[in-house]
Design an enzyme around this catalytic site. Structure first.
Site, mmCIF file in Angstrom:
data_model
loop_
_atom_site.group_PDB
_atom_site.id
_atom_site.type_symbol
_atom_site.label_atom_id
_atom_site.label_comp_id
_atom_site.label_asym_id
_atom_site.label_seq_id
_atom_site.Cartn_x
_atom_site.Cartn_y
_atom_site.Cartn_z
ATOM 1 N N LYS A 1 0.848 -1.203 0.000
ATOM 2 C CA LYS A 1 0.000 0.000 0.000
ATOM 3 C C LYS A 1 0.868 1.230 0.000
ATOM 4 O O LYS A 1 1.865 1.302 0.728
ATOM 5 C CB LYS A 1 -0.854 -0.040 1.288
ATOM 6 C CG LYS A 1 -1.920 0.999 1.350
ATOM 7 C CD LYS A 1 -3.193 0.530 0.671
ATOM 8 C CE LYS A 1 -4.209 1.634 0.492
ATOM 9 N NZ LYS A 1 -3.893 2.561 -0.612
ATOM 10 N N LYS B 1 5.039 2.263 -2.972
ATOM 11 C CA LYS B 1 4.989 3.674 -3.386
ATOM 12 C C LYS B 1 5.228 3.767 -4.874
ATOM 13 O O LYS B 1 5.948 2.936 -5.453
ATOM 14 C CB LYS B 1 6.062 4.492 -2.666
ATOM 15 C CG LYS B 1 5.774 5.975 -2.650
ATOM 16 C CD LYS B 1 4.699 6.290 -1.631
ATOM 17 C CE LYS B 1 4.464 7.745 -1.447
ATOM 18 N NZ LYS B 1 3.676 7.965 -0.216
ATOM 19 N N SER C 1 -7.453 4.907 4.236
ATOM 20 C CA SER C 1 -7.397 4.084 3.019
ATOM 21 C C SER C 1 -7.728 2.629 3.362
ATOM 22 O O SER C 1 -8.388 1.925 2.590
ATOM 23 C CB SER C 1 -5.996 4.129 2.408
ATOM 24 O OG SER C 1 -5.862 5.257 1.584
HETATM 25 P P1 NAD Z 1 -0.084 18.248 -2.532
HETATM 26 O O1 NAD Z 1 0.454 18.195 -3.903
HETATM 27 O O2 NAD Z 1 -1.568 18.271 -2.343
HETATM 28 O O3 NAD Z 1 0.492 19.537 -1.745
HETATM 29 C C1 NAD Z 1 1.845 19.844 -1.606
HETATM 30 C C2 NAD Z 1 1.954 21.367 -1.632
HETATM 31 O O4 NAD Z 1 3.292 21.749 -1.302
HETATM 32 C C3 NAD Z 1 1.647 21.960 -3.011
HETATM 33 O O5 NAD Z 1 0.626 22.914 -2.886
HETATM 34 C C4 NAD Z 1 2.984 22.585 -3.448
HETATM 35 O O6 NAD Z 1 2.808 23.764 -4.209
HETATM 36 C C5 NAD Z 1 3.637 22.879 -2.092
HETATM 37 N N1 NAD Z 1 5.090 23.010 -2.157
HETATM 38 C C6 NAD Z 1 5.979 22.264 -2.858
HETATM 39 N N2 NAD Z 1 7.242 22.699 -2.646
HETATM 40 C C7 NAD Z 1 7.135 23.752 -1.793
HETATM 41 C C8 NAD Z 1 8.084 24.632 -1.194
HETATM 42 N N3 NAD Z 1 9.397 24.517 -1.438
HETATM 43 N N4 NAD Z 1 7.641 25.591 -0.339
HETATM 44 C C9 NAD Z 1 6.310 25.731 -0.077
HETATM 45 N N5 NAD Z 1 5.374 24.925 -0.626
HETATM 46 C C10 NAD Z 1 5.777 23.958 -1.474
HETATM 47 O O7 NAD Z 1 0.585 17.022 -1.775
HETATM 48 P P2 NAD Z 1 0.090 16.338 -0.417
HETATM 49 O O8 NAD Z 1 -0.756 15.183 -0.771
HETATM 50 O O9 NAD Z 1 -0.415 17.391 0.495
HETATM 51 O O10 NAD Z 1 1.480 15.740 0.105
HETATM 52 C C11 NAD Z 1 2.401 16.519 0.844
HETATM 53 C C12 NAD Z 1 3.345 15.602 1.584
HETATM 54 O O11 NAD Z 1 2.597 14.750 2.456
HETATM 55 C C13 NAD Z 1 4.194 14.660 0.719
HETATM 56 O O12 NAD Z 1 5.437 14.461 1.339
HETATM 57 C C14 NAD Z 1 3.390 13.367 0.738
HETATM 58 O O13 NAD Z 1 4.196 12.235 0.475
HETATM 59 C C15 NAD Z 1 2.902 13.393 2.177
HETATM 60 N N6 NAD Z 1 1.724 12.557 2.433
HETATM 61 C C16 NAD Z 1 0.563 12.732 1.750
HETATM 62 C C17 NAD Z 1 -0.543 11.943 2.060
HETATM 63 C C18 NAD Z 1 -1.890 12.139 1.390
HETATM 64 O O14 NAD Z 1 -2.858 11.509 1.825
HETATM 65 N N7 NAD Z 1 -2.014 12.995 0.408
HETATM 66 C C19 NAD Z 1 -0.446 10.945 3.037
HETATM 67 C C20 NAD Z 1 0.756 10.784 3.731
HETATM 68 C C21 NAD Z 1 1.842 11.606 3.418
#
Ligand code: NAD
Length: 469
Positions: free
Chosen positions: A69, A105, A360
Site C-alpha cells: 500500500k 509507493k 485508506s
Molecule cells: P499536494 O500536492 O496536495 O500539496 C503539496 C503542496 O506543497 C503543493 O501545494 C505545493 O505547491 C507545495 N510546495 C511544494 N514545494 C514547496 C516549497 N518549497 N515551499 C512551499 N510549498 C511547497 O501534496 P500532499 O498530498 O499534500 O502531500 C504533501 C506531503 O505529504 C508529501 O510528502 C506526501 O508524500 C505526504 N503525504 C501525503 C498523504 C496524502 O494523503 N495525500 C499521506 C501521507 C503523506
C-alpha cells in the site's frame, strides 16, 4: 561529508532503532530490503500530436502483509531512490498504526501543471495498464492512493482502468482515495491532515514528556507555521485551528503569508484557489521569501510539502521546539540527529501522517465488503436512543429536546465512524511511541521509538508467520 540518499537515510533510522532491540540480524536485513521495483517508460500522445516518453516507478518494499500500500506521486524530481525510500516508510507506517499492509509507493516523473486534463488522464490510464501487465496492482497485490501532486481524480481513472482490464468483482479495492461516487469513503480527503491534528492535540496532553522540554501542555493558542498548502497542509491547518491552535504562517511556492493573530484557513484557501497565489490576501502580510518559514518563530513547525526541506544548512535557523513531519522525510537524517541533541522534538512522519493510510484501509475494507459503514446500524441506533429517551420520560418525566439529544448522540454515519476510527488509531499509536520513550528514560527520540515499534511488529509477522523456504 558523504551524500546519503533518502533510502539510505531510512536504513539508518532502522539501524538506530535496532541498537535498542534484540533482533535476529537476518530478519532485520530482510525487513530493510526493498523487495521489488518496476521502472516504466511508456509513450503518451500529447494534445499537439507529439509523442512523449513518461518515466515512472512502483516499489514494493515489503510483502510481510498483503497487499502493498502506498501513494502515487506526480513530481518532476522523482527518482528510484526516492520511491524506494517512500515505500520503506510505508512499511513502517502501516505497522505503527496496525494497518495490515506491506509498504509500496509509486511516482511519475512529471510536473502535472505542464499537462492538460486529457493528457493526464492518458498518462494515468497507461500507467495502470503497465502496472496491471506486470502484476503490480490489484486488491490483494498492491493498492495505490493519492500523494504529492495527485488526488481523487487520478484514483478514479486508475479504478476505472483496472476494472475494465480485470473485470474483478473487487476492482474498486485496487486503489484508495477515490471519489465517494466511485467507491471512495467519506473522510478520506481530509484524513492525513485530520490525523496530524488529532496527533498534535494528543501529543500536547503528554505532560511528562513535555516537562522534559519545558513545554506547556495543551494545544490551545499554540502558534503553528506550516510549509505547503496542498491537501495535507490545508487540512492540518484547518483542523488545528478548529482545535484551538493559531496558524500564524503558511508558505507555498510563491512565498509566505503570516498573521500573528492567526490566519483564517478557509478564507485563505478560497483566496488562493481563486487567485492562484497567497500574494494579495488582505488579512496577512506577504513576502516572496518562502523559506522564511523555517526561521519563523512559532511553537510548532509543520513541513507539509516534500522531503529534505530541513537539512544541515538551515537546521540552525529553526526557532521552534516542535517539528511535526506532516510530509514524508522533510528533515534529513543528519539534521534530525542534531535537532534532537539540541532539544527540538520531532514528531516523525512514519507516525504523524499515517492518517491517510489508516482511512485508506477503511476504504479498502468497505470496497471488499461492498457495503457503506453504518448502513446496517444507522436506524437501529437511532431507534435505541429514542427508546431510552421515551423510557426516561415515562419513568421520571424528564423530556429531552431534540437539540439535547443531538448534543449527546452522534449519528453512526460513515464520516463520523471514519473520523472516530482515525482518532482512536492516532491516539493509540502515539501512546505506544511516547511510552517507549519514557521506558528508555527519554534517551531516544520519538522517531527511534516509532521505528522500534514498527520493527517489533514486522519482526513478529516473520517469526510467527514463518519465512517461505
Ligand atoms: P499536494 O500536492 O496536495 O500539496 C503539496 C503542496 O506543497 C503543493 O501545494 C505545493 O505547491 C507545495 N510546495 C511544494 N514545494 C514547496 C516549497 N518549497 N515551499 C512551499 N510549498 C511547497 O501534496 P500532499 O498530498 O499534500 O502531500 C504533501 C506531503 O505529504 C508529501 O510528502 C506526501 O508524500 C505526504 N503525504 C501525503 C498523504 C496524502 O494523503 N495525500 C499521506 C501521507 C503523506
Amino acid at each position: 561529508m558523504k551524500h546519503c540518499s533518502f533510502f539510505e537515510q531510512v536504513d539508518k533510522y532502522v539501524n538506530d532503532a535496532a541498537i535498542h532491540m534484540n533482533i535476529n540480524e537476518g530478519i532485520l536485513n530482510q525487513i530493510k530490503q526493498n523487495n521489488a521495483i518496476v521502472h516504466l517508460c511508456f509513450p503518451i500522445k500529447k494534445d499537439n500530436g507529439e509523442v512523449e516518453i513518461i518515466e515512472a516507478w512502483r516499489a514494493q518494499h515489503s510483502h510481510h502483509r498483503s497487499p502493498c500500500k502506498g501513494g502515487i506521486r506526480f513530481a518532476p524530481i522523482s527518482d528510484e531512490d526516492e520511491v524506494k525510500a517512500l515505500a520503506a516508510l510505508m512499511s513502517y507506517k502501516c505497522a505503527i498504526v496496525d494497518v495490515p499492509f506491506g509498504g509500496g509507493k509509486g511516482a511519475v516523473k512529471i510536473d502535472p501543471k505542464n499537462y492538460s486534463e486529457s493528457e493526464l488522464q492518458r498518462i494515468v490510464r497507461r500507467l495502470t495498464f503497465e502496472l496491471y501487465q506486470k502484476n503490480f496492482i490489484g486488491p490483494g497485490i498492491d493498492v495505490p492512493a493519492p500523494d504529492y501532486g495527485t488526488s481523487s481524480k487520478e484514483m478514479a481513472w486508475i479504478a476505472d482502468t483496472f476494472h475494465s482490464l480485470s473485470n474483478d468483482l473487487n476492482s474498486a479495492a485496487s486503489v484508495t482515495g477515490k471519489p465517494v461516487t466511485q467507491g471512495g469513503i467519506r473522510g478520506r480527503t481530509e484524513a492525513t491532515g485530520l490525523g496530524v491534528a488529532y496527533a498534535l492535540r494528543e501529543f500536547f496532553k503528554s505532560e511528562n514528556y513535555l516537562k522534559n522540554y519545558k513545554i506547556k501542555s495543551g494545544l490551545k493558542d499554540k502558534t503553528i507555521a506550516l510549509q505547503g498548502f496542498g491537501n495535507v497542509g490545508y487540512y492540518s491547518a484547518l483542523f488545528l485551528s478548529k482545535f484551538g491552535a493559531k496558524v500564524v504562517a503558511i508558505s507555498e511556492f510563491e512565498g509566505m503569508i503570516s498573521n500573528p493573530e492567526g490566519l483564517d484557513i478557509e478564507e485563505l484557501k478560497k483566496y488562493r484557489d481563486e487567485s492562484g497565489s497567497l500574494e494579495g490576501y488582505k488579512n496577512g502580510s506577504f513576502t516572496s521569501d518562502r523559506d522564511g518559514i523555517f526561521s519563523f518563530e512559532c511553537d510548532v513547525l509543520i513541513p507539509a510539502a516534500l522531503e529534505s526541506q530541513i537539512h544541515t544548512e538551515n537546521m540552525k535557523d529553526i526557532k521552534t521546539k516542535v517539528i511535526a513531519e506532516a510530509a514524508n522525510g522533510p528533515v534529513t537524517y543528519d539534521a534530525s540527529k542534531w535537532l534532537f541533541k539540541n532539544n527540538v522534538i520531532i514528531i516523525p512522519d512514519v507516525y504523524l501522517n499515517a492518517g491517510g493510510v489508516t482511512v485508506s484501509y477503511f476504504e479498502w475494507i468497505k470496497n471488499l465488503s461492498h457495503i457503506r459503514f453504518g448502513r446496517m446500524e444507522y436506524r437501529h441506533n437511532q431507534k435505541n436512543v429514542q427508546n431510552v429517551t421515551n423510557l426516561l420520560a415515562q419513568k421520571s418525566g424528564i423530556k429531552l429536546t431534540e437539540d439535547e439529544i443531538n448534543n449527546v448522540y452522534e449519528e453512526a454515519d460513515e464520516k463520523n465512524l471514519v473520523h472516530s476510527g482515525l482518532e482512536e488509531t492516532m491516539i493509540r499509536s502515539l501512546h505506544q511511541i511516547v511510552e517507549l520513550c519514557e521506558s528508555k528514560d527519554y534517551e531516544i527520540d520519538l522517531r527511534t521509538a516509532a521505528f522500534i515499534n514498527a520493527i517489533e511488529k514486522i519482526e513478529l509477522s516473520y517469526v510467527e508467520g514463518g519465512i517461505f523456504p
